[in-house]
Motif scaffolding. Structure first.
Motif, short mmCIF file in Angstrom:
data_model
loop_
_atom_site.label_atom_id
_atom_site.label_comp_id
_atom_site.label_asym_id
_atom_site.label_seq_id
_atom_site.Cartn_x
_atom_site.Cartn_y
_atom_site.Cartn_z
N MET A 99 -42.06 -83.28 50.85
CA MET A 99 -43.32 -82.62 50.52
C MET A 99 -44.31 -82.64 51.68
O MET A 99 -44.70 -83.71 52.16
CB MET A 99 -43.94 -83.33 49.31
N MET A 100 -44.68 -81.45 52.14
CA MET A 100 -45.76 -81.25 53.11
C MET A 100 -45.59 -82.11 54.36
O MET A 100 -46.55 -82.69 54.88
CB MET A 100 -47.12 -81.52 52.45
N GLN A 113 -38.48 -78.05 54.98
CA GLN A 113 -38.75 -78.12 53.54
C GLN A 113 -37.92 -77.10 52.76
O GLN A 113 -37.32 -77.43 51.73
CB GLN A 113 -40.25 -77.94 53.27
N ASN A 117 -35.21 -78.63 50.25
CA ASN A 117 -35.55 -78.45 48.84
C ASN A 117 -34.78 -77.31 48.18
O ASN A 117 -34.46 -77.40 46.98
CB ASN A 117 -37.05 -78.21 48.68
N TYR A 166 -44.16 -76.14 51.61
CA TYR A 166 -43.78 -76.80 50.36
C TYR A 166 -43.86 -75.81 49.20
O TYR A 166 -42.96 -75.74 48.37
CB TYR A 166 -44.70 -77.99 50.10
N SER A 169 -40.98 -73.44 49.17
CA SER A 169 -39.71 -74.09 48.85
C SER A 169 -39.57 -74.31 47.35
O SER A 169 -38.47 -74.20 46.78
CB SER A 169 -39.57 -75.42 49.60
N LYS A 170 -40.70 -74.62 46.67
CA LYS A 170 -40.65 -74.83 45.23
C LYS A 170 -40.67 -73.51 44.46
O LYS A 170 -40.13 -73.43 43.35
CB LYS A 170 -41.81 -75.74 44.81
N HIS A 209 -47.23 -86.75 54.36
CA HIS A 209 -47.95 -85.52 54.71
C HIS A 209 -48.12 -85.42 56.22
O HIS A 209 -48.29 -86.42 56.92
CB HIS A 209 -49.31 -85.50 54.03
#
Length: 294
Positions: A99-100, A113, A117, A166, A169-170, A209
């Protein structure tokens, strides 16, 4: 939240990615406690073994676990696990993620990412799919909401932003779920594709991060606002074990999806774009060299 019950998983084998900590560890713990055999994958073998032992100690004779090495940022590692798989598999929980983080590349040259992911899981799921009997669960995020994918610059080479990387990717995770379910339905397969998000759950995901100040702010948020990793894993477990329609997206039901009992959740219009889902699938096949398996 004590009323959350997991259906009996006796004689079922689950594979959970990123199982050495956080949501993956708690997902593995809940599935095993319900009687399942859980293959806990981890990039770091020592951490994976320690996590598996932690789960075993609390099982009390129900369920079982084992550890398998898997680095989703390396397609050779993904292929090695899948090619060595020779057992029936009830389902896969594609949980692992980063994440990030600062800008970087996977072993195969993908933006880190999106590569970890989405693309790593895309390859893993398709390679394992001939063994899967019931379910593929992909873990997304409420932070998937935002701009559509930029197919002209998927790796964000023009302008990298940790948050944008991020988010996309989600978003890709939900588009993958949609297209996977469409293909499963068209093929007549009994397997269902579902997705979940944890809301705001305190895990080590928030500690890497690219901007150091954000790590401090997220640490405060983890203490003040976030739920536990165990509560955050419940949407994934519901998406895996409850009798849900293929394509269902599960998340916490209170405070705008930040916390609360798991229930069907809403997704963005961008995540419901069938054209983008099909295009992403084609691009993912091209990038990974892994195609539709059924």
């Amino acid at each position: 939240m004590s009323d959350f019950l997991v259906p009996d998983q006796t004689d079922r084998t689950w594979l959970v990615t990123g199982a050495n900590s956080g949501l993956g560890l708690e997902t593995s713990r809940m599935l095993a406690a319900a009687g399942a055999h859980v293959v806990m994958t981890a990039r770091d073998a020592a951490k994976g073994r320690a996590a598996a032992e932690e789960v075993r100690v609390g099982l009390g004779g129900r369920g079982s676990v084992e550890v398998a090495a898997l680095d989703l940022a390396d397609l050779a590692s993904v292929r090695a696990l899948a090619e060595g798989w020779e057992r029936p598999l009830h389902g896969v929980v594609a949980n692992a993620g980063i994440m990030m983080v600062p800008q970087g590349r996977t072993v195969d040259g993908f933006e880190l990412q999106l590569g970890t992911n989405h693309l790593g899981h895309f390859a893993l799921v398709n390679l394992l799919l001939p063994h899967v009997a019931d379910r593929v669960v992909s873990v997304s995020s409420a932070l998937h909401k935002g701009p559509p994918l930029d197919f002209d610059d998927l790796f964000l080479e023009r302008s990298y932003s940790p948050g944008r990387a991020y988010q996309q990717s989600k978003l890709a995770t939900l588009l993958f779920t949609a297209e996977l379910q469409r293909r499963l339905g068209a093929s007549g397969a009994a397997v269902r594709a579902t997705a979940a998000h944890p809301g705001y759950a305190a895990t080590n995901l928030q500690s890497h991060h690219a901007v150091p100040l954000m790590n401090t702010l997220m640490a405060v948020g983890n203490r003040v606002v976030a739920t536990s990793a165990e509560e955050g894993a419940r949407p994934s477990v519901m998406a895996a074990t409850y009798d849900l329609v293929g394509g269902t997206y599960v998340g916490p039901s209170r405070l705008g999806g930040l916390r609360g009992a798991p229930a069907p959740a809403s997704r963005s219009l961008e995540a419901a774009d069938d054209g983008a889902a099909r295009r992403l699938w084609d691009v993912s096949e091209e990038l990974t060299g892994v195609g539709w398996a059924l």
